[in-house]
Design an enzyme around this catalytic site. Structure first.
Site, PDB file in Angstrom:
ATOM      1  N   ASP A 204       0.832  -1.207   0.000  1.00 19.86           N
ATOM      2  CA  ASP A 204       0.000   0.000   0.000  1.00 19.86           C
ATOM      3  C   ASP A 204       0.870   1.261   0.000  1.00 19.86           C
ATOM      4  O   ASP A 204       1.869   1.332   0.718  1.00 19.86           O
ATOM      5  CB  ASP A 204      -0.852  -0.040   1.278  1.00 19.86           C
ATOM      6  CG  ASP A 204      -1.960   0.988   1.282  1.00 19.86           C
ATOM      7  OD1 ASP A 204      -2.822   0.914   0.399  1.00 19.86           O
ATOM      8  OD2 ASP A 204      -1.959   1.861   2.177  1.00 19.86           O
ATOM      9  N   GLU A 246       1.537  -0.175  -5.027  1.00 18.66           N
ATOM     10  CA  GLU A 246       0.633   0.925  -5.372  1.00 18.66           C
ATOM     11  C   GLU A 246       1.478   2.195  -5.494  1.00 18.66           C
ATOM     12  O   GLU A 246       1.883   2.780  -4.487  1.00 18.66           O
ATOM     13  CB  GLU A 246      -0.433   1.108  -4.292  1.00 18.66           C
ATOM     14  CG  GLU A 246      -1.461   2.157  -4.681  1.00 18.66           C
ATOM     15  CD  GLU A 246      -2.251   2.734  -3.508  1.00 18.66           C
ATOM     16  OE1 GLU A 246      -3.338   3.265  -3.751  1.00 18.66           O
ATOM     17  OE2 GLU A 246      -1.774   2.685  -2.356  1.00 18.66           O
TER      18      GLU A 246
HETATM   19  C1  NOJ Z   1      -4.395   3.100  -0.401  1.00 14.89           C
HETATM   20  C2  NOJ Z   1      -5.576   2.190  -0.349  1.00 14.89           C
HETATM   21  O1  NOJ Z   1      -5.813   1.669  -1.642  1.00 14.89           O
HETATM   22  C3  NOJ Z   1      -6.751   3.003   0.155  1.00 14.89           C
HETATM   23  O2  NOJ Z   1      -7.932   2.277   0.090  1.00 14.89           O
HETATM   24  C4  NOJ Z   1      -6.434   3.481   1.558  1.00 14.89           C
HETATM   25  O3  NOJ Z   1      -7.478   4.313   2.026  1.00 14.89           O
HETATM   26  C5  NOJ Z   1      -5.133   4.250   1.589  1.00 14.89           C
HETATM   27  N1  NOJ Z   1      -4.072   3.554   0.913  1.00 14.89           N
HETATM   28  C6  NOJ Z   1      -4.701   4.503   3.006  1.00 14.89           C
HETATM   29  O4  NOJ Z   1      -4.273   3.291   3.565  1.00 14.89           O
END
Ligand code: NOJ
Length: 555
Positions: A204, A246
């Site tokens: 993430d 990500e």
């Molecule tokens: C990215 C995640 O995809 C999202 O859903 C989340 O709210 C944020 N990171 C914070 O963790």
């Protein structure tokens, strides 16, 4: 590279499927999806053609960000089951030839994590330095990620009299990765889940946790060195585990997160740029933006990979388009303010954006599976689920999986009031969109997506090959090839409503070659100069394999 060298690089032509255990299948009737329920639905996923599951966070959580607020890196949210149930899921998946990865969220913890509770209890806490503290926020503040909820990335902590950094919500304090102890903890947590059988992680918010905002008192001169360390740790522990990151940045910046062409950082990155360009192309019925984005992808190591996708669990972000381009996409696919979120994205799934037009929906999934890279589906896409606009923010697209046309769409036997998110109602509700009916219907979207998955797996060039655009006269048409060794897929997609006839030339094709359709019956010979003319209906699509005389390939 020889085929014998490629066998272990499973992610190069995998098919990922992202799901939230909480909304997938409730096995015990308490209203919340659970790991035991997921284990019961593994056969459905294997039958569909999925080869790797991506589980959204399963950790204990106060659940103020759908589990992305973790309070224990070593446990399972008790609503979802136990560690034993987790291992059963992984084992069952492996038995059906499927791998499992899971989200790991290390940019921040929940403010309920024992580290943060200790850290804020006193400036002398041994965990104080696990987070980022300042007496005063910096004069120049970075932008907040969730402008509807936050107006600063710094929050004052009354008790200890300092501000802490939180790049996301204020209940998600940022971990201080400049602290070697934090880095060790992250690796240890990864090591734990790898021992339980995971094949890697969806990591993430990678650029956020590598940024050292607000921390200048520590030597952390090489943040990418930390990614390299994590990747080699994963390699040592598993041999073939992956990090799927990500990283929603421009392509040139993404290349750095792969570790340049050395490929020693993230194994895979989502191609956010191609995804956004695809929506612009769809809105304009002009293939050029998507073609340009794919041609502009930077070079990466052959064992790294792009993850392609149409939708994910967040807003459909359009932040990398210009303001004018974003407005075009908004106008086409989400004109009402309540369909938009954060000023940069849409909180809709694909079918409602395309007015439920089955030709366009199929054309988009055909496109997804024909692009170079590894496709990632979000649960329910295979049956064309819509969103629930009455649910707040991004949660609109995270409604329960629609299994059948019964109560709660077959997701749970509990009262509707007990479900974590209400089921979709109306035209996209379970009466019209559900897995059971579509599995029995050879003409359904489910059957079509399953066919695309089989064809994708038949064409290793899609995972390994080089992308090229073929010249032809129609702006609405993307004519592309993906070529690897002696395998070549030719794909045509008509983004517009006008039926077209597409002249193509493949001058390098061996004499006597033909194009064999992969999604339909038939084949078309090339003339002696490698030319051919092919028809495409309104929003039509064709996949063809280039087959030379004497080619023994099964098509
Ligand atoms: C990215 C995640 O995809 C999202 O859903 C989340 O709210 C944020 N990171 C914070 O963790």
């Amino acid at each position: 590279m020889r085929i014998t060298d490629t066998a272990d690089l499973w992610w190069k032509n995998a098919i990922f499927y992202c799901l939230d255990v909480e909304t997938f299948f409730d096995s015990d009737g308490d209203g919340v999806g659970d790991l035991a329920g997921l284990a019961q639905r593994i056969d459905y996923l294997a039958d569909l053609g999925v080869t790797c599951l991506w589980l959204m966070p399963v950790y204990p959580t106060p659940d103020r960000d759908d589990g992305y607020d973790v309070k224990d890196f070593y446990g399972i949210d008790p609503r979802l089951g136990s560690l034993g149930d987790f291992v059963e899921v992984v084992r069952t998946a492996k038995d059906r030839g499927m791998r499992v990865i899971a989200d790991i969220v290390v940019n921040h913890t929940s403010d309920q994590h024992p580290w943060f509770k200790s850290a804020r209890s006193s400036r002398n806490s041994p965990y104080r330095d696990f987070y980022v503290w300042r007496d005063e926020p910096p004069a120049q503040q970075q932008e907040v990620v969730f402008p509807d909820k936050e107006d600063s990335v710094w929050e004052y902590d009354e008790k200890s009299g300092q501000y802490y950094l939180h790049q996301f919500y204020k209940h998600q304090p940022d971990l201080n990765v400049t602290n070697p102890k934090v880095r060790d903890e992250i690796a240890k947590a990864m090591g734990f889940w790898l021992e339980l059988g995971l094949s890697g992680f969806r990591v993430d918010a990678v650029p956020f946790f590598l940024a050292t905002n607000g921390v200048d008192e520590h030597a952390f001169t090489d943040p990418h060195g930390f990614l390299r360390d994590l990747r080699s740790f994963l390699g040592r522990r598993t041999g073939d585990g992956i990090l799927l990151g990500e990283v929603n940045l421009e392509h040139a910046d993404q290349q750095r997160f792969f570790g340049g062409t050395d490929g020693d950082e993230l194994t895979m990155l989502f191609d956010f740029i191609a995804m956004q360009a695809m929506y612009l192309s769809l809105a304009r019925a002009d293939a050029a933006p998507l073609a340009k984005a794919l041609l502009d992808r930077p070079g990466i190591s052959p064992d790294c990979q792009w993850a392609t996708f149409v939708r994910n669990h967040d807003e459909l972000t359009l932040d990398k388009l210009s303001d004018a381009e974003r407005e075009e996409v908004f106008a086409a696919f989400g004109p009402e303010p309540e369909m938009q979120v954060y000023g940069r994205g849409l909180r809709r799934r694909l079918p409602p954006m395309l007015d439920g037009d089955p030709r366009r929906i199929r054309m988009v999934y055909s496109l997804l599976f024909s692009l170079p890279g590894t496709p990632v589906l979000f649960y329910g896409e295979e049956i064309g689920m819509g969103e629930n606009p009455d649910v707040e923010g991004r949660m609109a697209v995270r409604t329960p999986m629609q299994w059948d046309d019964g109560k709660n769409g077959g997701f749970s036997t509990a009262a509707a009031s007990k479900l974590p998110v209400p089921v979709v109602e109306g035209g996209y509700g379970p009466a019209h969109v559900n897995a059971q009916a579509q599995r029995r219907d050879p003409e359904s979207l489910h059957s079509f997506v399953s066919l695309l998955m089989r064809r994708y797996r038949d064409c290793p060039e899609l995972g390994w090959g080089a992308f090229a655009v073929l010249d032809q006269p129609h702006a609405a048409v993307l004519a592309h090839t993906v070529t690897w060794e002696d395998a070549c897929l030719v794909a045509l997609h008509n983004l517009g409503p006008e039926p077209v006839s597409v002249p193509l030339a493949l001058p390098d094709a061996q004499e006597g070659s033909r194009l064999v359709d992969l999604l339909a019956e038939g084949s078309t010979p090339l003339d002696e100069k490698g030319r051919v003319e092919l028809s495409l209906p309104s929003y039509g699509y064709r996949w063809m394999r280039l087959v030379a005389p004497g080619d023994l390939r099964l098509v």
